[in-house]
Design a protein around this motif. Sequence first.
Motif, short mmCIF file in Angstrom:
data_model
loop_
_atom_site.label_atom_id
_atom_site.label_comp_id
_atom_site.label_asym_id
_atom_site.label_seq_id
_atom_site.Cartn_x
_atom_site.Cartn_y
_atom_site.Cartn_z
N ARG A 163 15.80 -17.60 -18.96
CA ARG A 163 16.15 -17.31 -19.74
C ARG A 163 16.66 -15.41 -18.98
NH1 ARG A 163 12.20 -18.24 -24.68
NH2 ARG A 163 12.39 -19.85 -25.43
N ALA A 164 15.81 -15.17 -18.06
CA ALA A 164 16.42 -13.89 -17.78
C ALA A 164 17.66 -13.83 -17.14
CB ALA A 164 15.28 -13.27 -17.52
N GLY A 165 17.94 -15.52 -16.75
CA GLY A 165 19.45 -15.71 -15.68
C GLY A 165 18.85 -16.00 -14.00
N TYR A 166 17.73 -15.81 -13.77
CA TYR A 166 17.12 -17.19 -12.97
C TYR A 166 17.55 -18.97 -12.66
CZ TYR A 166 14.72 -12.71 -11.30
OH TYR A 166 14.31 -11.51 -11.02
N ALA A 167 17.56 -18.91 -11.51
CA ALA A 167 18.33 -20.43 -11.38
C ALA A 167 17.15 -21.31 -10.41
CB ALA A 167 19.24 -20.92 -11.57
N VAL A 168 17.12 -22.59 -10.90
CA VAL A 168 16.69 -23.36 -9.10
C VAL A 168 17.42 -22.48 -7.89
CG1 VAL A 168 15.88 -25.26 -7.68
CG2 VAL A 168 14.66 -24.34 -10.30
N ALA A 169 16.96 -22.18 -7.11
CA ALA A 169 18.13 -22.22 -5.55
C ALA A 169 17.57 -22.72 -4.54
CB ALA A 169 17.70 -20.73 -5.25
N GLY A 170 15.92 -23.40 -4.77
CA GLY A 170 15.58 -23.94 -3.12
C GLY A 170 14.66 -24.46 -3.30
N HIS A 171 13.18 -24.95 -2.19
CA HIS A 171 12.68 -25.05 -2.10
C HIS A 171 11.29 -25.03 -0.92
CE1 HIS A 171 12.80 -27.99 -5.16
NE2 HIS A 171 13.71 -28.49 -4.59
N ARG A 172 10.01 -24.71 -1.35
CA ARG A 172 9.11 -24.75 -0.30
C ARG A 172 8.38 -25.83 0.53
NH1 ARG A 172 3.29 -21.68 -0.22
NH2 ARG A 172 3.13 -20.40 2.22
N TYR A 173 8.70 -26.08 1.49
CA TYR A 173 8.72 -27.71 1.96
C TYR A 173 7.39 -27.38 2.37
CZ TYR A 173 12.93 -28.81 0.38
OH TYR A 173 14.48 -29.17 -0.10
N GLN A 174 6.51 -28.26 2.86
CA GLN A 174 4.70 -28.69 3.31
C GLN A 174 4.73 -29.19 4.14
OE1 GLN A 174 0.82 -29.50 1.47
NE2 GLN A 174 1.10 -27.15 1.50
N TYR A 175 4.32 -29.60 4.90
CA TYR A 175 4.54 -30.63 6.33
C TYR A 175 2.37 -30.96 6.06
CZ TYR A 175 9.19 -29.91 6.98
OH TYR A 175 10.58 -30.57 7.30
N ARG A 176 2.11 -32.50 6.01
CA ARG A 176 0.67 -32.60 6.60
C ARG A 176 0.17 -33.26 7.64
NH1 ARG A 176 -3.96 -31.88 2.81
NH2 ARG A 176 -5.30 -33.71 3.07
#
Length: 438
Positions: A163-176
């Motif tokens: 609602r504040a104008g943000y949009a999904v723009a990427g991810h934080r990928y984890q490696y295990r």
Amino acid sequence: MQSTPRNPSNRPRIRDARDPDRCAQADARPDRTGQVDSGPVTHRLSFGTVRNDAELEAQAHNEALAFNTPYDSCVSWLRTTRDHVRVVRAGRDVVGGLVQYDMGLFLGGRSVRNFGIAGVAITPTARGRGAARSLMAATLSELHDAGVAVSTLYPTTFTLYGRAGYAVAGHRYQYRLPLAGLGRIRASGELRRQAPETDAGGLARLYRRLAASRPGWLDRNEHIWQRVHNHPAGRDVHGYVLPADDGAVDGYVVYTLGAVGRYPYDLKVRDVQVAHPDAARRILALFSDCRTLARHAIWYGPLDDPLLLAVPEVGTEISIAETWMLRIVSVGAAFTERGYPAAASARLDLDLTDDILPGNAGRWLIEIDGGEATVNRVDQDPGPDTLRMDIRALGSLYTGHLSARRLAGMKAVRGSAAALEQADRVFAAEPPSMPDYF
């Protein structure tokens, strides 16, 4: 920890020339009266910096309740970031707040001025009454007036920040990486223990050189570097450096161990960077040498992570640890500050809507040539090659997270096939990632 973040691009820092305790504007109001019900009394909302220790401690209490974090830790954090704390008041009472971090975001090989938003916390008795929405709107208005290009955050909810104008723009990928089956890895090069005082410059230079080619990586400020080298609970942090022949740094790793006094444990990597495949293999050799006591090495990186590419066996788990969002704060700055493919020559005609920052709304002509963009307002009516979209859709397109064609398929962008294709050429990149958390 330093209280003032580094300004990576030497751009002017934000200063609000208006009343620092200005009341909510029309777009920032939770209702037509610009008031919030914080109990039996209805108060007008106001926004600003922290006035005194009592207000800081009140917001620390809000943070502790919101994030289930010890109160003393919240007080310490807000004291180190005091100049970057913004609060919302109902009458005289602090009912919420957040922390801003002035740092860069790499896109197209260039650093874009980015304000990270963290610790958005509202007191329980004021939640659900518009205080958080008003706080975000007032914060964005302040940043827009200062010419800040973009803002990023890690959301606890998509609804509020959407609602504040943000949009999904990427991810934080984890490696295990399971270490038991890794076997002994032989590699050249001698690692030495990191010396924070003397190695800081070399680590920063290597990181920035590598990060510039990774869309979505932070151009780290002092706060982010402090997070790399210091554990918030005071745990021991271990670091190793691979020196280059010329005195530079070819690679490094910074990590903590699992629960104190227990093993087997996990190697929890806070930061790892390598300049070439041999350096990646040397870091993996360090991990393999810990395999009798450690179960996994866990780190964060891009989808084509160089350590992953050097792992000699199957079994590495890849997951999305967090999703980050981006908000276009100032359209002109967002387009002129980022980089573009050097061979790209394009003309983007945009018709934008923005219900929070009306200064972004309307027609924009973006002309791209030689890796740079010029931005101008357009007064004419939209044409057949105009791309029509909301500011949220532009956020996902801007980082390359979603293509123009995909957004069109989602009914988030409208425009001709030629215009969509041109936008995709401009923003085409590897999937944006962000290893750092803030």
